[in-house]
Design a protein around this motif. Structure first.
Motif, mmCIF file in Angstrom:
data_model
loop_
_atom_site.group_PDB
_atom_site.id
_atom_site.type_symbol
_atom_site.label_atom_id
_atom_site.label_comp_id
_atom_site.label_asym_id
_atom_site.label_seq_id
_atom_site.Cartn_x
_atom_site.Cartn_y
_atom_site.Cartn_z
ATOM 1 N N ASP A 95 0.862 -1.184 0.000
ATOM 2 C CA ASP A 95 0.000 0.000 0.000
ATOM 3 C C ASP A 95 0.894 1.228 0.000
ATOM 4 O O ASP A 95 1.465 1.592 1.033
ATOM 5 N N ALA A 96 1.045 1.835 -1.167
ATOM 6 C CA ALA A 96 1.819 3.070 -1.266
ATOM 7 C C ALA A 96 0.896 4.183 -1.751
ATOM 8 O O ALA A 96 1.253 5.004 -2.611
ATOM 9 N N GLY A 97 -0.309 4.179 -1.204
ATOM 10 C CA GLY A 97 -1.283 5.236 -1.476
ATOM 11 C C GLY A 97 -1.577 5.408 -2.949
ATOM 12 O O GLY A 97 -1.709 4.447 -3.698
ATOM 13 N N GLU A 98 -1.663 6.677 -3.337
ATOM 14 C CA GLU A 98 -1.984 7.022 -4.718
ATOM 15 C C GLU A 98 -0.918 6.573 -5.714
ATOM 16 O O GLU A 98 -1.188 6.413 -6.897
ATOM 17 N N ASN A 99 0.307 6.391 -5.194
ATOM 18 C CA ASN A 99 1.381 6.009 -6.110
ATOM 19 C C ASN A 99 1.188 4.592 -6.628
ATOM 20 O O ASN A 99 1.282 4.341 -7.819
ATOM 21 N N LEU A 100 0.930 3.678 -5.707
ATOM 22 C CA LEU A 100 0.881 2.277 -6.124
ATOM 23 C C LEU A 100 0.174 1.413 -5.096
ATOM 24 O O LEU A 100 0.404 1.541 -3.886
ATOM 25 N N GLN A 101 -0.680 0.551 -5.601
ATOM 26 C CA GLN A 101 -1.305 -0.493 -4.781
ATOM 27 C C GLN A 101 -1.000 -1.821 -5.458
ATOM 28 O O GLN A 101 -1.132 -1.932 -6.686
ATOM 29 N N VAL A 102 -0.612 -2.818 -4.681
ATOM 30 C CA VAL A 102 -0.293 -4.125 -5.266
ATOM 31 C C VAL A 102 -0.947 -5.241 -4.455
ATOM 32 O O VAL A 102 -0.966 -5.195 -3.217
ATOM 33 N N LEU A 103 -1.478 -6.214 -5.176
ATOM 34 C CA LEU A 103 -1.837 -7.489 -4.554
ATOM 35 C C LEU A 103 -1.184 -8.589 -5.379
ATOM 36 O O LEU A 103 -1.400 -8.673 -6.592
ATOM 37 N N ASN A 104 -0.366 -9.386 -4.711
ATOM 38 C CA ASN A 104 0.387 -10.419 -5.414
ATOM 39 C C ASN A 104 0.239 -11.731 -4.658
ATOM 40 O O ASN A 104 0.303 -11.744 -3.430
ATOM 41 N N SER A 105 0.009 -12.811 -5.380
ATOM 42 C CA SER A 105 -0.118 -14.096 -4.679
ATOM 43 C C SER A 105 0.311 -15.248 -5.586
ATOM 44 O O SER A 105 0.065 -15.227 -6.798
ATOM 45 N N VAL A 106 0.964 -16.235 -4.975
ATOM 46 C CA VAL A 106 1.360 -17.443 -5.709
ATOM 47 C C VAL A 106 1.044 -18.659 -4.844
ATOM 48 O O VAL A 106 1.395 -18.688 -3.665
ATOM 49 N N ALA A 107 0.347 -19.642 -5.436
ATOM 50 C CA ALA A 107 0.038 -20.883 -4.724
ATOM 51 C C ALA A 107 0.828 -22.031 -5.343
ATOM 52 O O ALA A 107 0.707 -22.297 -6.540
ATOM 53 N N TYR A 108 1.639 -22.675 -4.506
ATOM 54 C CA TYR A 108 2.445 -23.809 -4.958
ATOM 55 C C TYR A 108 1.806 -25.104 -4.463
ATOM 56 O O TYR A 108 1.811 -25.371 -3.253
ATOM 57 N N PRO A 109 1.275 -25.909 -5.389
ATOM 58 C CA PRO A 109 0.679 -27.187 -4.971
ATOM 59 C C PRO A 109 1.730 -28.138 -4.401
ATOM 60 O O PRO A 109 2.931 -27.967 -4.633
ATOM 61 N N ASP A 110 1.246 -29.142 -3.656
ATOM 62 C CA ASP A 110 2.149 -30.209 -3.202
ATOM 63 C C ASP A 110 2.851 -30.828 -4.409
ATOM 64 O O ASP A 110 2.298 -30.869 -5.509
ATOM 65 N N TYR A 111 4.030 -31.389 -4.148
ATOM 66 C CA TYR A 111 4.779 -32.010 -5.247
ATOM 67 C C TYR A 111 4.085 -33.260 -5.802
ATOM 68 O O TYR A 111 4.448 -33.776 -6.846
ATOM 69 N N SER A 112 3.058 -33.733 -5.081
ATOM 70 C CA SER A 112 2.336 -34.906 -5.589
ATOM 71 C C SER A 112 1.262 -34.507 -6.613
ATOM 72 O O SER A 112 0.651 -35.369 -7.231
ATOM 73 N N LEU A 113 1.024 -33.205 -6.773
ATOM 74 C CA LEU A 113 -0.028 -32.754 -7.699
ATOM 75 C C LEU A 113 0.591 -31.966 -8.854
ATOM 76 O O LEU A 113 1.324 -31.001 -8.630
ATOM 77 N N GLU A 114 0.238 -32.359 -10.065
ATOM 78 C CA GLU A 114 0.876 -31.722 -11.234
ATOM 79 C C GLU A 114 0.124 -30.483 -11.723
ATOM 80 O O GLU A 114 0.502 -29.881 -12.719
ATOM 81 N N GLN A 115 -0.946 -30.107 -11.014
ATOM 82 C CA GLN A 115 -1.749 -28.956 -11.452
ATOM 83 C C GLN A 115 -0.880 -27.691 -11.553
ATOM 84 O O GLN A 115 0.176 -27.607 -10.925
ATOM 85 N N PRO A 116 -1.334 -26.712 -12.341
ATOM 86 C CA PRO A 116 -0.560 -25.468 -12.482
ATOM 87 C C PRO A 116 -0.432 -24.710 -11.162
ATOM 88 O O PRO A 116 -1.244 -24.878 -10.253
ATOM 89 N N ILE A 117 0.578 -23.873 -11.111
ATOM 90 C CA ILE A 117 0.774 -22.930 -10.003
ATOM 91 C C ILE A 117 -0.218 -21.787 -10.215
ATOM 92 O O ILE A 117 -0.456 -21.385 -11.358
ATOM 93 N N MET A 118 -0.824 -21.292 -9.147
ATOM 94 C CA MET A 118 -1.727 -20.153 -9.325
ATOM 95 C C MET A 118 -0.960 -18.848 -9.126
ATOM 96 O O MET A 118 -0.255 -18.696 -8.122
ATOM 97 N N GLY A 119 -1.076 -17.936 -10.075
ATOM 98 C CA GLY A 119 -0.353 -16.670 -9.973
ATOM 99 C C GLY A 119 -1.270 -15.473 -10.151
ATOM 100 O O GLY A 119 -2.084 -15.426 -11.079
ATOM 101 N N ILE A 120 -1.137 -14.523 -9.238
ATOM 102 C CA ILE A 120 -1.913 -13.278 -9.313
ATOM 103 C C ILE A 120 -0.960 -12.103 -9.129
ATOM 104 O O ILE A 120 -0.147 -12.109 -8.203
ATOM 105 N N ASP A 121 -1.032 -11.123 -10.005
ATOM 106 C CA ASP A 121 -0.244 -9.899 -9.844
ATOM 107 C C ASP A 121 -1.134 -8.729 -10.259
ATOM 108 O O ASP A 121 -1.459 -8.572 -11.435
ATOM 109 N N LEU A 122 -1.575 -7.941 -9.282
ATOM 110 C CA LEU A 122 -2.464 -6.806 -9.575
ATOM 111 C C LEU A 122 -1.785 -5.523 -9.134
ATOM 112 O O LEU A 122 -1.308 -5.423 -7.994
#
Ligand code: BLA
Length: 241
Positions: A58-85
């Motif tokens: 939260d840098a006010g009017e200059n910049l707002q960011v929401l970033n998230s990455v979900a790494y599944p267990d190594y037993s699951l081959e599903q994609p990694i979830m990525g969010i960058d706002l």
């Protein structure tokens, strides 16, 4: 700008039994050198995920960011979830990227895991206008159906909240379904691909400059190394075997 989305994300992780994991000292919250920006991070572990990180700047009017990455267990081959706002309030510019980040770009992998995102993508054409990437390679760890928008207030206020909710629901559905799919990749292959994702992302991530300018280079280096991409700095000698 992104607080309702952050709350929704945290609620949905908690509903799935998410438990907070410890964050290295001094990295969970930091006020900028000039006092004009605050960065906070959370780390979760929940069934099927070895690590789910969330960061809010939260840098006010200059910049707002929401970033998230979900790494599944190594037993699951599903994609990694990525969010960058990112929201640049002064110029009213939105940069929004939401993707299921594929471990492989093969047809069979994409067919298995991307029916949901493909449909979501077609429901939000206004969030899928951007294709050109400056720092990343769109064919590496990005899917052909990513939501990638360089837009303004209208997209931020109207489409994004709805798309964000549907995106999360869609990823949970994919996750639930992934238990019943037979994996084409071994746990060792999945581990290698997830570590390569961290290596690749840490080399390309355009965020380091922002962290350095707000929080100083030493803190930025530590944040990248110990929180954002820890696998990048693990012993990766086995990757060459
Ligand atoms: C772009 N992400 C950016 C940019 C910045 C950040 C400053 C450049 C903005 C621009 O192109 O106009 C900022 N990234 C951050 C911050 C964090 C971060 C502050 O990780 C804090 C943790 N980036 C991701 C994830 C995805 C991602 C998970 O971290 C995938 C969904 C994608 N970010 C992504 C892409 C771009 C971007 C595709 C555009 C970069 C390009 O044009 O190559």
């Amino acid at each position: 700008m992104f607080d309702p989305l952050l709350n929704k994300l945290h609620k949905s992780i908690q509903l799935r039994g998410g438990k907070p994991l410890p964050i290295p000292d001094g990295l969970s919250e930091r006020l900028s050198l000039k006092g004009n920006g605050l960065i906070r991070s959370w780390l979760w572990q929940t069934r099927g995920f070895r690590r789910w990180r969330v960061t809010r700047l939260d840098a006010g009017e200059n910049l707002q960011v929401l970033n998230s990455v979900a790494y599944p267990d190594y037993s699951l081959e599903q994609p990694i979830m990525g969010i960058d706002l990112l929201w640049f309030g002064r110029t009213k510019k939105l940069v929004a990227i939401l993707d299921f980040q594929p471990l492989l770009q093969t047809d069979s992998y994409l067919d298995r895991h991307f029916q949901g995102l493909k449909q979501l993508n077609s429901r939000f054409p206004e969030l899928c206008g951007s294709r050109k990437m400056r720092s990343f390679d769109p064919n590496k760890y990005f899917s052909p159906w990513l939501l990638f928008c360089r837009g303004g207030l209208s997209e931020a206020k109207h489409s994004l909240p709805d798309a964000f909710n549907q995106f999360l629901d869609c990823y949970w559905k994919l996750h639930d379904h992934s238990y019943s799919l037979s994996s084409e990749l071994s746990a060792m292959e999945i581990k290698k691909l997830q570590i390569s994702y961290d290596i690749y992302s840490s080399e390309r991530d355009p965020a380091h400059g922002i962290f350095s300018s707000y929080f100083g280079k030493d803190w930025a280096d530590r944040f990248m190394k110990e929180f954002l991409f820890p696998a990048r700095f693990d012993d990766t000698s086995f990757l060459e075997e």
